[in-house]
Scaffold this active site. Structure first.
Site, PDB file in Angstrom:
ATOM      1  CB  SER A   1      -0.686   0.031   1.069  1.00 55.73           C
ATOM      2  OG  SER A   1      -1.307   1.518   1.251  1.00 55.73           O
TER       3      SER A   1
ATOM      4  CE1 TYR B   1      -4.139  -1.821   5.197  1.00 58.98           C
ATOM      5  CE2 TYR B   1      -3.015   0.643   4.288  1.00 58.98           C
ATOM      6  CZ  TYR B   1      -3.856  -0.904   4.126  1.00 58.98           C
ATOM      7  OH  TYR B   1      -4.195  -1.678   2.367  1.00 58.98           O
TER       8      TYR B   1
HETATM    9  P1  NAI Z   1     -11.485  -5.925  -0.657  1.00 61.98           P
HETATM   10  O1  NAI Z   1     -11.773  -6.166   1.144  1.00 61.98           O
HETATM   11  O2  NAI Z   1     -12.226  -6.027  -1.879  1.00 61.98           O
HETATM   12  O3  NAI Z   1     -10.383  -7.360  -0.244  1.00 61.98           O
HETATM   13  C1  NAI Z   1      -9.968  -7.547   0.747  1.00 61.98           C
HETATM   14  C2  NAI Z   1     -10.167  -9.447   0.035  1.00 61.98           C
HETATM   15  O4  NAI Z   1      -9.379  -9.927   1.280  1.00 61.98           O
HETATM   16  C3  NAI Z   1     -11.685  -9.240   0.523  1.00 61.98           C
HETATM   17  O5  NAI Z   1     -12.058 -10.589  -0.608  1.00 61.98           O
HETATM   18  C4  NAI Z   1     -11.330 -10.145   1.664  1.00 61.98           C
HETATM   19  O6  NAI Z   1     -11.980 -11.172   2.120  1.00 61.98           O
HETATM   20  C5  NAI Z   1      -9.750 -11.085   1.815  1.00 61.98           C
HETATM   21  N1  NAI Z   1     -10.063 -11.412   3.100  1.00 61.98           N
HETATM   22  C6  NAI Z   1      -9.199 -10.109   4.287  1.00 61.98           C
HETATM   23  N2  NAI Z   1      -8.718 -11.998   4.905  1.00 61.98           N
HETATM   24  C7  NAI Z   1      -8.876 -12.597   3.880  1.00 61.98           C
HETATM   25  C8  NAI Z   1      -7.862 -13.842   5.413  1.00 61.98           C
HETATM   26  N3  NAI Z   1      -8.291 -14.141   6.702  1.00 61.98           N
HETATM   27  N4  NAI Z   1      -7.714 -14.950   4.458  1.00 61.98           N
HETATM   28  C9  NAI Z   1      -8.625 -15.412   3.174  1.00 61.98           C
HETATM   29  N5  NAI Z   1      -9.228 -13.806   2.477  1.00 61.98           N
HETATM   30  C10 NAI Z   1      -9.191 -12.628   3.396  1.00 61.98           C
HETATM   31  O7  NAI Z   1     -10.444  -5.181  -0.896  1.00 61.98           O
HETATM   32  P2  NAI Z   1      -9.764  -4.046  -1.475  1.00 61.98           P
HETATM   33  O8  NAI Z   1      -9.409  -3.303  -1.488  1.00 61.98           O
HETATM   34  O9  NAI Z   1      -9.697  -5.316  -3.160  1.00 61.98           O
HETATM   35  O10 NAI Z   1      -7.569  -4.742  -0.674  1.00 61.98           O
HETATM   36  C11 NAI Z   1      -6.799  -6.150  -1.714  1.00 61.98           C
HETATM   37  C12 NAI Z   1      -6.064  -5.419  -1.059  1.00 61.98           C
HETATM   38  O11 NAI Z   1      -5.095  -4.308  -1.578  1.00 61.98           O
HETATM   39  C13 NAI Z   1      -5.462  -5.881   0.012  1.00 61.98           C
HETATM   40  O12 NAI Z   1      -4.340  -6.128   0.551  1.00 61.98           O
HETATM   41  C14 NAI Z   1      -5.546  -4.234   0.708  1.00 61.98           C
HETATM   42  O13 NAI Z   1      -4.844  -3.528   1.762  1.00 61.98           O
HETATM   43  C15 NAI Z   1      -4.697  -3.189  -0.818  1.00 61.98           C
HETATM   44  N6  NAI Z   1      -4.841  -1.985  -0.783  1.00 61.98           N
HETATM   45  C16 NAI Z   1      -5.581  -1.830  -1.058  1.00 61.98           C
HETATM   46  C17 NAI Z   1      -6.470   0.181  -1.520  1.00 61.98           C
HETATM   47  C18 NAI Z   1      -8.086   0.685  -1.202  1.00 61.98           C
HETATM   48  O14 NAI Z   1      -7.413   1.741  -1.891  1.00 61.98           O
HETATM   49  N7  NAI Z   1      -8.696  -0.185  -2.027  1.00 61.98           N
HETATM   50  C19 NAI Z   1      -5.388   0.504  -1.497  1.00 61.98           C
HETATM   51  C20 NAI Z   1      -4.325  -0.017  -0.793  1.00 61.98           C
HETATM   52  C21 NAI Z   1      -3.971  -1.134  -0.424  1.00 61.98           C
END
Ligand code: NAI
Length: 255
Positions: free
Chosen positions: A147, A160
Site C-alpha cells: 500500500s 495498517y
Molecule cells: P477488499 O476488501 O475487496 O479485498 C480484500 C479481500 O481479502 C477480501 O475479499 C477479504 O475477504 C479477503 N481477506 C481478508 N482477510 C482474509 C483472510 N484472513 N483470509 C483470506 N482472505 C481474506 O479490498 P481491496 O481494496 O480489494 O484490497 C485488496 C488489497 O489491496 C489489500 O491487501 C489492501 O490492503 C490493498 N490496498 C487497497 C487499497 C484500496 O484503496 N482499495 C489501497 C492500498 C492497498
C-alpha cells in the site's frame, strides 16, 4: 495479449475488489486461476464470472483463511495434487481499520498484522516451495499487494501502515532468497482505489473530496487499474524486475 497461457496462478482475497479484478485479468490472458478466500459465496460468484466469459472453465475456488497455517498447508497440498506446479502467486488478501495508537487494542493490532503481513509470509513459504520444486525455466513471480500507506504513515491507520511497510520489506528479503531459483518477487502499492475496503470511507463526501484533492490525477482509482499493474509485474514482460515496489497511486506521493 495472452501473457499467462499455460500458467497456473493463485490469487488470495480473490472474492472482491483488486483480487477479483486480478483473477479476471490473469484468466483472460490464459492462466488457470485458483481463487482463495474465506467466503465461498464471494469466490463462487467471481469464479462464475470468469468461467462464463471463457470457452472453457479456468477458475476454481479454494476456501482458506490465509492467517491460519493449517489452511495454507491444505492450499499447498491442493495445488500440488491438482496442478503439480505454480507459476504466479498474488498475495492480495488484506484488511484495514482506523484508530489512534493510544486507543488501539492489542488484539486489533494483531488482527491487522496477521491478515496483511503474517499471511504473506505463510502463503509465500508454503507455495514458494512448490514454485521452486517444479521450476522448468518458465516465468515465475510472486506479487505482494502492499500500500501507499506502507511508504507514508497516514493518520488513524498505524496498524495498517506498519503491516504494509512490513510487506514491502519482506518482499525484498524474499526476492533475494528466491532469485537463485528463478522466481521474481515484487510488491505493488495501490493508492486509494474504489473497493469494498474503502466503500464506507468513500460514503463520506468530505473524505472523498480530500482524497481527490491530494491525488495528482484528481480521482480515486479503479480496482482494474491496480490489477493491470499487478498483471504486468507478474508477467514475463517484467522479467528483469525483482525486489522492487510499484506505486500505483494516481500521483498521491508527488502532491
Ligand atoms: P477488499 O476488501 O475487496 O479485498 C480484500 C479481500 O481479502 C477480501 O475479499 C477479504 O475477504 C479477503 N481477506 C481478508 N482477510 C482474509 C483472510 N484472513 N483470509 C483470506 N482472505 C481474506 O479490498 P481491496 O481494496 O480489494 O484490497 C485488496 C488489497 O489491496 C489489500 O491487501 C489492501 O490492503 C490493498 N490496498 C487497497 C487499497 C484500496 O484503496 N482499495 C489501497 C492500498 C492497498
Amino acid at each position: 495479449m495472452r501473457r499467462f497461457s499455460g500458467s497456473t496462478a493463485v490469487v488470495t482475497g480473490a472474492g472482491s475488489g483488486i483480487g477479483e479484478q486480478t483473477a479476471i485479468r490473469l484468466a483472460a490472458e490464459g492462466a488457470r486461476v485458483v481463487l482463495v478466500g474465506r467466503t465461498v459465496s464471494k469466490l463462487e460468484k467471481a469464479a462464475e464470472q470468469i468461467n462464463s466469459s471463457l470457452s472453457e472453465p479456468v477458475a476454481e475456488i479454494f476456501r482458506a483463511d490465509v492467517t491460519a497455517e493449517e489452511d495454507v498447508e491444505e492450499l499447498a497440498h491442493f495445488i500440488t495434487q491438482n496442478y503439480g506446479t505454480l507459476h504466479v502467486l498474488i498475495n492480495n488478501a488484506g484488511a484495514s481499520g482506523t484508530s489512534t495508537i493510544l486507543d488501539l487494542p492489542a488484539s486489533e493490532w494483531g488482527r491487522i498484522q496477521d491478515t496483511n503481513a503474517k499471511s504473506v509470509f505463510l502463503v509465500s513459504k508454503a507455495l514458494g516451495k512448490i514454485m521452486i520444486d517444479n521450476n522448468s525455466g518458465e516465468n515465475r513471480a510472486i506479487i505482494n499487494v502492499a500500500s501507499l500507506s506502507g511508504h507514508k504513515a497516514g493518520a488513524m491507520i498505524p496498524h495498517y501502515s506498519s503491516s504494509k511497510a512490513a510487506v514491502i520489506n519482506f518482499t525484498k528479503a524474499l526476492a533475494v532468497e528466491m532469485a537463485p531459483h528463478g522466481v521474481r518477487v515484487n510488491s505493488v502499492s495501490p493508492g486509494f482505489a474504489e473497493t469494498p475496503l474503502t466503500e464506507e470511507g468513500l460514503k463520506n463526501k468530505r473524505f472523498e473530496q480530500a482524497i481527490v484533492k491530494n491525488t495528482a490525477l484528481r480521482r480515486v482509482g479503479k480496482p482494474e487499474e491496480i490489477a493491470n499493474v499487478i498483471s504486468f509485474a507478474a508477467s514475463k514482460e517484467a522479467s528483469y524486475m525483482t525486489g522492487t515496489d510499484l506505486l500505483v497511486d494516481g500521483g498521491w506521493m508527488i502532491t
